[in-house]
Structure formats: C-alpha cells, structure tokens
Design an enzyme around this catalytic site. Structure first.
Site, short mmCIF file in Angstrom:
data_model
loop_
_atom_site.label_atom_id
_atom_site.label_comp_id
_atom_site.label_asym_id
_atom_site.label_seq_id
_atom_site.Cartn_x
_atom_site.Cartn_y
_atom_site.Cartn_z
N HIS A 173 0.86 -1.19 0.00
CA HIS A 173 0.00 0.00 0.00
C HIS A 173 0.89 1.24 0.00
CE1 HIS A 173 -3.59 -2.35 1.22
NE2 HIS A 173 -2.68 -3.11 1.81
N LYS B 178 -8.27 -7.35 -6.85
CA LYS B 178 -8.22 -7.59 -5.40
C LYS B 178 -9.63 -7.75 -4.86
CE LYS B 178 -6.64 -7.77 -1.18
NZ LYS B 178 -5.74 -6.95 -0.41
N HIS C 180 -8.27 -10.92 0.18
CA HIS C 180 -8.19 -10.65 1.61
C HIS C 180 -9.07 -11.71 2.25
CE1 HIS C 180 -7.73 -8.01 5.24
NE2 HIS C 180 -8.69 -8.84 5.61
N HIS D 206 -1.49 -12.18 2.61
CA HIS D 206 -1.07 -12.02 4.01
C HIS D 206 -1.67 -13.08 4.93
CE1 HIS D 206 -4.87 -9.88 3.92
NE2 HIS D 206 -4.35 -8.78 3.45
N ASP E 208 2.61 -6.18 2.72
CA ASP E 208 1.41 -5.50 3.21
C ASP E 208 1.78 -4.24 4.00
OD1 ASP E 208 -1.31 -5.05 3.39
OD2 ASP E 208 -1.57 -6.29 5.16
O1 DOR Z 1 -3.66 -4.01 8.21
C1 DOR Z 1 -4.08 -3.77 7.09
N1 DOR Z 1 -3.95 -2.55 6.52
N2 DOR Z 1 -4.70 -4.75 6.43
C2 DOR Z 1 -5.32 -4.53 5.27
O2 DOR Z 1 -5.90 -5.46 4.75
C3 DOR Z 1 -5.36 -3.18 4.68
C4 DOR Z 1 -4.27 -2.36 5.16
C5 DOR Z 1 -4.42 -0.89 4.85
O3 DOR Z 1 -4.76 -0.55 3.72
O4 DOR Z 1 -4.17 -0.08 5.74
ZN ZN Z 2 -2.95 -5.09 2.26
#
Ligand code: DOR
Ligand code: ZN
Length: 352
Positions: A19, A104, A141, A179, A256
């Site tokens: 991200h 996704k 996910h 993950h 992640d």
């Molecule tokens: O901990 C997480 N943060 N898990 C996710 O699936 C999304 C991610 C986020 O975009 O902050």
């Molecule tokens: Zn993620």
C-alpha cells in the site's frame, strides 16, 4: 550456509503486496520501497477505490510522476483493480489488454477502505469466469466479516465458507491468498490440489513471521502492531515461518506495508496496518535467520512471486548484511508522521 552467516547476496526481490496511498504521502512510502524492491503489486484500496482500468492508469501515472521527481529509476509499479459487486466482465478483458496485474477481493467491511468491497462473491461469478479464462489472478483478503465470527477465527472460517467453494467453482482461476496468518491457511495452500497447475499461492508479511498476538498488548496496547488480519498465536507464527522457509513455490514475499499517520493509529479507533517498508528485507532476513534458513530467502523473496505472475525474474543483485540498523521512532508522512514497525529499536539485517 551456516547460521553465523553475516552477508547474503540475492537477486533483487519484489514486493507482491504493498500500500502506498496517494497524494503527498505516496512519495514517502515509495522511496522506502524502491530502495529495496524492483517491483511491487500496488493495492487499490484508495478512497475512492481503484475500480476501473482508467482509474488504475491515472493512479499509475501519479506514481510514475512521483518516481520521476524522486529521481528513482528501475522501479515498476504493478497495478491492480478493486473488485466490487458491480465490476463488469468487459473491464477484465480491458484490464488484461492494458497490463493490469490482478484484481483484489476485499470482503465488504473487512479492513481499511473496504466498504465498497464484495458483499456476495456469487455476484462476481461472470467476472471470475473471464478472469479464469484470461489468466488474471485474484488476490484475496481472506477473512469473513460476519460480526458473530471471532476476529481470530475469521481467516480459518473464510477458507471453509468462501475459498474452498470458490476454488471448486473456478478450478483454473489463479488465486493469491494474501497475508496469511494462520496454520489453517498455511496448510490449506500447501496441500491444495491444483492438477499440476500453478493456481494457488500465498503471500506472508514480515510482522506475521516475527510476532504473535502478545505483541499487540505487551506492556500496554500497541497500535503500531495492529494490522488485519490481526496477529495470531505463536503456533500460527511457527507454521507460517515453516512454510515460508520450506522452499515451497506457493509461498512468497508480500509486505502489506500499510502506512497510516501516527494520529490515525494512536486513536480510540486506531487504523489497521503496519508500516514495514522502511527495512522490510531486513525483517524478512531476521525471520529466516532465526531458523537457520537464510539459504531459502532468495526463492521466497525473488523467484516464486514472478514465477506465479508469469513475469521474468529480476537480474540485478543486492546484498544484505547482518549489521543492526536503528529504526527511527517516527518518520515523515506527507504533512504528518508515521511510526514504522520496530520504531526506536533495531533490525538485525539491512541492505548493504
Ligand atoms: O492491516 C491492514 N492494513 N490490512 C489490510 O488489509 C489493509 C491495510 C491498509 O490498507 O491499511
Ligand atoms: Zn494489504
């Protein structure tokens, strides 16, 4: 290779789950990742989400313009689309033609910016049919969201209620279980029958290899160790480390890394996400070293991801050294600051 090794050379890795957000904060996240990785799968959970090829192309252009202004060459963002109940099958054909790497699946409400996600996977069956036909991977996910299901069980329940039926209905669809956090997921992916085809894989984060759920509560609540799926018991961490270091091509690196401003994490309803991009490779090296399996790091970090996505492996080499790196207690994040994973501590390995 012995456990007392202090240097390791690898083909440069890629991050298969990342991200970087958007706007000003993207620059800070990109710089950290591009120092280590050649490519990254860019998650589409912006607000609003990246649901179409046009939105993905525009996002890609913003990433590329930031890379240019940061003077970064040789980093490739791999773009993804966010699957919704309303995604059109035609969009998949376009996505394939335009080089979109994957779609996704966020079950609606599962995590950050997932409200527009999928409510009922059956509504996506036409889209999944086309994805299967054209070889477009589905990144999952893997958590159910029903409030009656205990948060620590959501991944295991997802396997039975969603993933296994989905794989029965679409046996040739390429799926990455993202993950993974449980021994059930590790075993499921390890043992899944695929008729000899490369149709299932899993990414594993550094935090799930290095920490168990005690880390969220050690000496008080620790919002910076909170991510989704949430950290699990020690037996699950051990099972993940076991498959990650086993040399099984179904398991590969996906950090992640998910930046949130410090204030958004340290709040009454703190956001989920760990920022590991600062020295993600050092964290993975530490995990592999802890079980004397540094010799398995390269296939996990650099080979099995591109193999699954049918992309060429990188050719450039990098060196990791066992030299403790201090992690700052916070770092810039646009106008705000971010608290990286291991803030104020050290990571045993780093990029030379
Ligand atoms: O901990 C997480 N943060 N898990 C996710 O699936 C999304 C991610 C986020 O975009 O902050
Ligand atoms: Zn993620």
């Amino acid at each position: 290779m012995s456990n007392s090794q202090t240097q390791i050379e690898l083909i440069q890795p890629d991050d298969w789950h990342l991200h970087i957000r958007d706007g000003d904060v993207m620059r800070d996240a990109l710089g950290d990742t591009a120092r280590q990785f050649a490519r990254a799968i860019i998650m589409p959970n912006l607000n609003p989400p990246v649901t179409t090829v046009d939105l993905a192309k525009a996002y890609q252009a913003r990433i590329e313009s930031n890379l240019k202004s940061l003077g970064i060459n040789g980093f490739t963002p791999l773009m993804t689309l966010y699957l919704t109940d309303n995604t059109l099958a035609d969009e998949i054909q376009r996505a394939k033609a335009e080089g979109i790497a994957a779609l996704k699946l966020y079950p609606a409400g599962a995590t950050t910016n997932s409200d527009a996600g999928v409510n009922d996977i059956k509504r996506c069956y036409q889209v999944l049919e086309v994805m299967q036909q054209v070889g477009m991977p589905l990144l999952v996910h893997g958590e159910v969201t029903h409030p009656d299901v205990d948060i620590f069980d959501r991944e295991a329940v997802f396997i039975d209620q969603v993933l296994e039926p989905l794989r029965k209905d679409f046996p040739e669809l390429k799926i990455v279980f993202e993950h993974i956090t449980t021994k059930q997921a590790a075993q499921y992916v390890r043992d899944a029958s695929t008729s000899g085809k490369n149709t299932i894989a899993a990414t594993i984060t550094p935090q799930h290899l290095l920490m168990n759920r005690n880390a969220i509560f050690a000496g008080g609540i620790r919002p910076h160790n909170y991510c989704l799926p949430v950290l699990k018991r020690e037996e699950h961490r051990i099972a993940l480390l076991e498959v990650a270091t086993s040399g099984n091509l179904r398991f590969f690196l996906g950090t992640d890394s998910a930046p949130h401003a410090k204030g958004a994490k340290e709040s009454a309803r703190g956001c989920a996400g760990c920022y590991s991009a600062f020295n993600a490779l050092g964290l993975y090296a530490e995990a592999f070293d802890s079980v004397g399996k540094l010799n398995r790091l390269e296939t996990f970090a650099s080979f099995y991801g591109p193999d699954f996505y049918s992309l060429p492996r990188n050719t450039k080499k990098i060196t990791l050294t066992k030299k403790a790196q201090n992690i700052p207690s916070e770092q810039p994040f646009g106008d705000a600051t971010i608290v990286p994973l291991r803030a104020g501590e050290t990571i045993a390995w780093s990029l030379s």
